[in-house]
Design a protein around this motif. Structure first.
Motif, PDB file in Angstrom:
ATOM      1  N   TYR A  54     -22.288 -30.954   3.496  1.00  0.00           N
ATOM      2  CA  TYR A  54     -22.560 -30.220   4.730  1.00  0.00           C
ATOM      3  C   TYR A  54     -23.333 -31.135   5.679  1.00  0.00           C
ATOM      4  O   TYR A  54     -24.276 -31.811   5.261  1.00  0.00           O
ATOM      5  CB  TYR A  54     -23.427 -28.985   4.457  1.00  0.00           C
ATOM      6  N   VAL A  98     -26.389 -22.912  -1.141  1.00  0.00           N
ATOM      7  CA  VAL A  98     -25.435 -23.916  -1.609  1.00  0.00           C
ATOM      8  C   VAL A  98     -25.490 -24.067  -3.129  1.00  0.00           C
ATOM      9  O   VAL A  98     -26.495 -23.764  -3.766  1.00  0.00           O
ATOM     10  CB  VAL A  98     -25.654 -25.288  -0.932  1.00  0.00           C
ATOM     11  N   ALA A 102     -25.026 -30.017  -3.977  1.00  0.00           N
ATOM     12  CA  ALA A 102     -24.667 -30.080  -2.558  1.00  0.00           C
ATOM     13  C   ALA A 102     -25.434 -31.206  -1.869  1.00  0.00           C
ATOM     14  O   ALA A 102     -26.584 -31.495  -2.211  1.00  0.00           O
ATOM     15  CB  ALA A 102     -24.967 -28.750  -1.871  1.00  0.00           C
TER      16      ALA A 102
END
Length: 164
Positions: A54, A98, A102
């Motif tokens: 992300y 998450v 992650a």
């Protein structure tokens, strides 16, 4: 605690200078040095159990995780909560949402605010803080709490590449 109960919080790699960039700041890309930093971070993180990527929608954050995405076969997902000049509290929510493994990439204002908030919530910091570009915070999670954190300083690049 298993090695997968970890979240990685990356400060974007070096970008071109803000003061000389002609376009919108959100579009400012990585510099040559920034790409080299991103490749070094990718090599290190690719040895871990990475579950998802992300990044702030800023080009430099997305580009920071692209080499890692290529190595581990995962797309870099734009995440508005990692945006620069925004409140840090939504990033705390994201960290809770998450999966373990992650990797999140954000900016130099957000990361210190998040780390300081985690310390206020009881996180033990195992290394001296480092807020440098391409630094990586390794956050250990137990249940729904981040219990420990340490930082990998920015990668040291070979001297011969510094001239370019």
């Amino acid at each position: 605690m298993g090695s997968s109960a970890v979240i990685y919080l990356v400060r974007h790699s070096k970008a071109g200078e803000r003061r000389v960039w002609q376009g919108e700041d959100v579009d400012r890309p990585l510099s040559k040095t920034g790409w080299k930093q991103s490749q070094a971070v990718a090599r290190r993180l690719s040895k871990k159990k990475v579950s998802s990527l992300y990044a702030s929608p800023y080009v430099r954050c997305m580009q920071t995780l692209e080499p890692l995405g290529a190595l581990v076969g995962l797309p870099v997902q734009a995440e508005q909560r990692l945006f620069e000049d925004e409140p840090f509290e939504p990033v705390l929510d994201l960290i809770n949402e998450v999966k373990d493994g992650a990797v999140l990439c954000s900016h130099g204002d957000i990361i210190p605010a998040v780390i300081n908030a985690l310390v206020r919530r009881g996180m033990e910091v195992e290394t001296p803080p480092d807020w440098g570009k391409a630094s990586v915070w390794v956050l250990r999670r137990k249940g729904d709490r981040i219990t420990r954190g340490k930082v990998w300083p920015p990668p040291v690049l070979a001297a011969k590449s510094a001239k370019k």
